[in-house]
Design a protein around this motif. Structure first.
Motif, PDB file in Angstrom:
ATOM      1  N   GLN A 171       0.826  -1.162  -0.078  1.00 18.87           N
ATOM      2  CA  GLN A 171       0.076  -0.038   0.119  1.00 18.87           C
ATOM      3  C   GLN A 171       0.799   1.091   0.240  1.00 18.87           C
ATOM      4  OE1 GLN A 171      -3.733   0.402   1.796  1.00 18.87           O
ATOM      5  NE2 GLN A 171      -3.352   2.378   2.929  1.00 18.87           N
ATOM      6  N   VAL A 172       0.710   1.985  -0.942  1.00 15.68           N
ATOM      7  CA  VAL A 172       1.371   3.411  -1.080  1.00 15.68           C
ATOM      8  C   VAL A 172       0.416   4.508  -0.780  1.00 15.68           C
ATOM      9  CG1 VAL A 172       2.759   4.973  -2.628  1.00 15.68           C
ATOM     10  CG2 VAL A 172       2.657   2.357  -2.987  1.00 15.68           C
ATOM     11  N   SER A 173       0.847   5.063   0.425  1.00 14.59           N
ATOM     12  CA  SER A 173      -0.227   6.201   1.211  1.00 14.59           C
ATOM     13  C   SER A 173       0.454   7.024   2.160  1.00 14.59           C
ATOM     14  CB  SER A 173      -1.358   5.528   1.606  1.00 14.59           C
ATOM     15  OG  SER A 173      -2.567   5.465   0.662  1.00 14.59           O
ATOM     16  N   MET A 197       4.659  -1.113   3.353  1.00 15.27           N
ATOM     17  CA  MET A 197       3.904   0.251   3.510  1.00 15.27           C
ATOM     18  C   MET A 197       4.625   1.435   3.138  1.00 15.27           C
ATOM     19  SD  MET A 197       1.726  -1.081   6.937  1.00 15.27           S
ATOM     20  CE  MET A 197       0.769   0.246   6.622  1.00 15.27           C
ATOM     21  N   VAL A 198       4.259   1.997   1.987  1.00 11.42           N
ATOM     22  CA  VAL A 198       4.905   3.028   1.686  1.00 11.42           C
ATOM     23  C   VAL A 198       4.383   4.260   1.761  1.00 11.42           C
ATOM     24  CG1 VAL A 198       6.417   3.746  -0.599  1.00 11.42           C
ATOM     25  CG2 VAL A 198       5.674   1.379  -0.133  1.00 11.42           C
ATOM     26  N   ALA A 199       5.067   5.421   2.492  1.00 11.70           N
ATOM     27  CA  ALA A 199       4.442   6.728   2.754  1.00 11.70           C
ATOM     28  C   ALA A 199       5.555   7.664   2.441  1.00 11.70           C
ATOM     29  CB  ALA A 199       3.927   6.674   4.171  1.00 11.70           C
ATOM     30  N   PHE A 243      -9.609  11.187  -4.620  1.00 15.08           N
ATOM     31  CA  PHE A 243      -9.601  10.453  -5.766  1.00 15.08           C
ATOM     32  C   PHE A 243      -8.807   9.087  -5.730  1.00 15.08           C
ATOM     33  CE2 PHE A 243      -7.621   9.629 -10.049  1.00 15.08           C
ATOM     34  CZ  PHE A 243      -8.638   9.276 -10.840  1.00 15.08           C
ATOM     35  N   GLY A 244      -7.538   9.269  -5.145  1.00  9.55           N
ATOM     36  CA  GLY A 244      -6.968   8.197  -4.997  1.00  9.55           C
ATOM     37  C   GLY A 244      -6.036   7.851  -6.169  1.00  9.55           C
ATOM     38  N   LEU A 245      -5.041   8.810  -6.497  1.00  7.52           N
ATOM     39  CA  LEU A 245      -4.008   8.574  -7.794  1.00  7.52           C
ATOM     40  C   LEU A 245      -3.342   7.368  -7.802  1.00  7.52           C
ATOM     41  CD1 LEU A 245      -2.143  12.116  -7.628  1.00  7.52           C
ATOM     42  CD2 LEU A 245      -3.798  11.081  -9.426  1.00  7.52           C
ATOM     43  N   VAL A 246      -3.072   6.885  -6.424  1.00 10.33           N
ATOM     44  CA  VAL A 246      -2.241   5.487  -6.476  1.00 10.33           C
ATOM     45  C   VAL A 246      -3.048   4.247  -6.983  1.00 10.33           C
ATOM     46  CG1 VAL A 246      -0.823   5.941  -4.242  1.00 10.33           C
ATOM     47  CG2 VAL A 246      -3.058   5.216  -4.116  1.00 10.33           C
TER      48      VAL A 246
HETATM   49  N1  UDP Z   1       3.110   9.028  -2.792  1.00  9.94           N
HETATM   50  C1  UDP Z   1       4.374   8.832  -2.921  1.00  9.94           C
HETATM   51  N2  UDP Z   1       5.040   8.271  -1.923  1.00  9.94           N
HETATM   52  C2  UDP Z   1       4.573   7.787  -0.976  1.00  9.94           C
HETATM   53  C3  UDP Z   1       3.201   7.708  -0.605  1.00  9.94           C
HETATM   54  C4  UDP Z   1       2.414   8.376  -1.721  1.00  9.94           C
HETATM   55  O1  UDP Z   1       5.083   9.399  -3.773  1.00  9.94           O
HETATM   56  O2  UDP Z   1       5.503   7.325   0.013  1.00  9.94           O
HETATM   57  C5  UDP Z   1       2.560   9.530  -3.689  1.00  9.94           C
HETATM   58  C6  UDP Z   1       1.634   8.447  -4.476  1.00  9.94           C
HETATM   59  O3  UDP Z   1       2.341   7.783  -5.450  1.00  9.94           O
HETATM   60  C7  UDP Z   1       0.429   9.393  -5.190  1.00  9.94           C
HETATM   61  C8  UDP Z   1       0.202  10.381  -4.375  1.00  9.94           C
HETATM   62  O4  UDP Z   1       1.417  10.558  -3.348  1.00  9.94           O
HETATM   63  O5  UDP Z   1       0.820   9.844  -6.255  1.00  9.94           O
HETATM   64  C9  UDP Z   1      -1.100  10.234  -3.198  1.00  9.94           C
HETATM   65  O6  UDP Z   1      -2.193  10.597  -4.140  1.00  9.94           O
HETATM   66  P1  UDP Z   1      -3.555  10.121  -3.460  1.00  9.94           P
HETATM   67  O7  UDP Z   1      -4.516  10.810  -4.657  1.00  9.94           O
HETATM   68  O8  UDP Z   1      -3.522   8.694  -3.927  1.00  9.94           O
HETATM   69  O9  UDP Z   1      -3.824  10.432  -2.315  1.00  9.94           O
HETATM   70  P2  UDP Z   1      -3.607  11.781  -1.342  1.00  9.94           P
HETATM   71  O10 UDP Z   1      -2.163  11.602  -0.493  1.00  9.94           O
HETATM   72  O11 UDP Z   1      -3.624  12.711  -2.359  1.00  9.94           O
HETATM   73  O12 UDP Z   1      -4.739  11.689  -0.531  1.00  9.94           O
END
Ligand code: UDP
Length: 438
Positions: free
Chosen positions: A238-240, A269-271, A330-333
């Motif tokens: 999960q990237v968030s 868990m990538v953040a 939206f959830g770009l991920v």
């Molecule tokens: N992102 C990133 N590195 C991380 C976590 C998130 O570059 O460790 C980026 C992810 O790839 C995406 C954006 O942050 O492009 C998150 O956008 P999203 O619309 O999913 O969620 P938001 O953070 O805007 O609620």
């Protein structure tokens, strides 16, 4: 006076996208941009790093420039106290109960006033992103009447339909000053915005950014090796940002259920710890505590060197991408994962359903049990993941690439009135004499 820093912009060329989106779409964008050549455009938001908005602007601004539009990107300058308040405001607008008080209102107003001073009024179009800087317009209008000549849009990336009334009531007069408001989908528009000119523009990803561009397998392996992740064992990712709406603790619960069935499973868990996100730190600690001594849970952040290339590699290395959001803009991920041909299981919230088309490009899940069931099925049958991955990639190509977003912004600029017409009063009906926010 704050600096409200200009973000440096790298060059991009629309022609590089022609092989990805085709002749017709590329030519349509050029035709849309032609009459807007020379227009001065400012995008203004809270941060240039971390989160979806920064991600979008990093591609949109250079492409506007490549088309001869004089586009700039400026970010707010604000103390951490402001970001504590604006995060509370963000949460309240998404429906969380927050004890909103006059001190918070005052902090928000003061920082908006100070940032407005650092904005040059001499643009043709202003795009102000999200609630943090929404108050700059009312301050600029008071300071410099030339701002009446420009077109102003407020771009809201949130779902505001369940906003806490006292916070929405506070913000609404500021929003009503804008010529246009932009939402991600029509179901996000708070009904309490009478007469607003609403445009729907879903966000998009850049297929040529370091985050999304194709990379050789060897690069993926090198990145995994650097973080002691085993490429030969199954990977869930999960990237968030670490925040309550992304349910990072719930992600660990899903992994734990699956780990009993798939003992070799690894969880990434990538953040990224964004500047404007003070909650991330408290969540970081809670995540690490819940992960305990399980070294198959990898907590990977910008603090240990995770940047766009690494995120790209982690997404590509994953067998299944999880997005356990309980509220989402939206959830770009999701599009990032689909573009990489990955199967996704994600919460049925916000912009996720329009990207996943349940059962076609991925699966929507609403509980830990549903997540483990669907992820488990994908881990058992990788062929199924590959099949949906192909559908997901084409769905993103058609709907969620930055070139479509670019076209939407150009169309909106046409709708708002062309920059060339800005000095004729007839071209800006209703602007003068608008009510002002308190
Ligand atoms: N992102 C990133 N590195 C991380 C976590 C998130 O570059 O460790 C980026 C992810 O790839 C995406 C954006 O942050 O492009 C998150 O956008 P999203 O619309 O999913 O969620 P938001 O953070 O805007 O609620």
């Amino acid at each position: 006076m704050p600096a409200a820093t200009y973000v440096p912009i790298a060059a991009k060329s629309l022609e590089d996208y022609r092989p990805i989106i085709g002749e017709a779409k590329t030519d349509e964008i050029r035709a849309l941009a032609k009459p807007l050549e020379g227009a001065r455009v400012l995008h203004f938001n809270a941060t240039s790093f971390g989160g979806g908005v920064a991600e979008i602007l990093r591609s949109l601004i250079p492409l506007l420039r490549d088309l001869g539009i004089d586009a700039h990107w400026q970010v707010m300058d604000a103390p951490s106290e402001f970001f504590n308040v604006s995060k509370q405001m963000h949460n309240a607008l998404q429906g969380m109960f927050i004890p909103w008080n006059t001190a918070m209102s005052e902090t928000w107003r003061q920082v908006n006033r100070a940032n407005a001073e650092a904005i040059d009024s001499d643009y043709d179009y202003f795009f102000i992103h999200d609630p943090q800087p929404a108050g700059v317009l009312s301050n600029i209008l008071e300071r410099d009447p030339r701002a009446f000549d420009a077109r102003w849009a407020w771009r809201c990336h949130l779902d505001t339909t369940e906003s806490l009334p006292e916070v929405w009531d506070f913000l609404r007069p500021y929003i009503q000053l804008y010529d246009s408001v932009i939402f991600t989908q029509d179901t996000y528009v708070n009904g309490d915005l009478p007469g607003a000119e609403v445009t729907i523009i879903p966000p998009a990803i850049d297929p040529l950014s370091t985050k999304n561009v194709d990379i050789p397998d060897q690069v993926i392996r090198d990145v995994l090796d650097r973080y002691s992740i085993d490429p030969d064992r199954p990977i869930l990712a999960q990237v968030s940002r670490f925040d309550p709406w992304k349910d990072p603790l719930g992600v660990i619960d899903v992994y734990r259920e699956l780990k009993a069935r798939f003992p070799a499973l690894q969880l990434l868990m990538v953040a990224s710890m964004a500047d404007d996100d003070p909650e991330a730190w408290s969540f970081y600690e809670r995540i690490v505590r819940r992960a305990g001594e399980d070294y198959d849970i990898h907590v990977l952040t910008n603090l240990n060197g995770v940047a766009n290339l690494e995120v790209n590699a982690f997404q590509r290395a994953a067998d299944v991408i999880l997005q356990k959001s309980i509220r989402e803009g939206f959830g770009l991920v999701i599009s990032e994962a689909l573009w990489k041909g990955k199967p996704v299981v994600a919460g049925e919230v916000g912009g996720i359903p329009m990207q996943l088309m349940h059962g076609k490009a991925g699966w929507l899940a609403n509980s830990t049990a549903e997540f483990s069931r669907d992820v488990g099925a994908l881990l058992e049958d990788p062929g199924m993941g590959a099949r949906v991955g192909e559908i997901g990639r084409e769905h993103v190509r058609e709907n969620f690439l930055t070139t479509r977003l670019l076209a939407d912004y150009l169309k909106l600029m046409h709708k708002m009135g062309s920059g060339a017409a800005r000095h004729t009063d007839a071209a800006k009906p209703g602007r003068r004499g608008r009510p002002r926010a308190a």
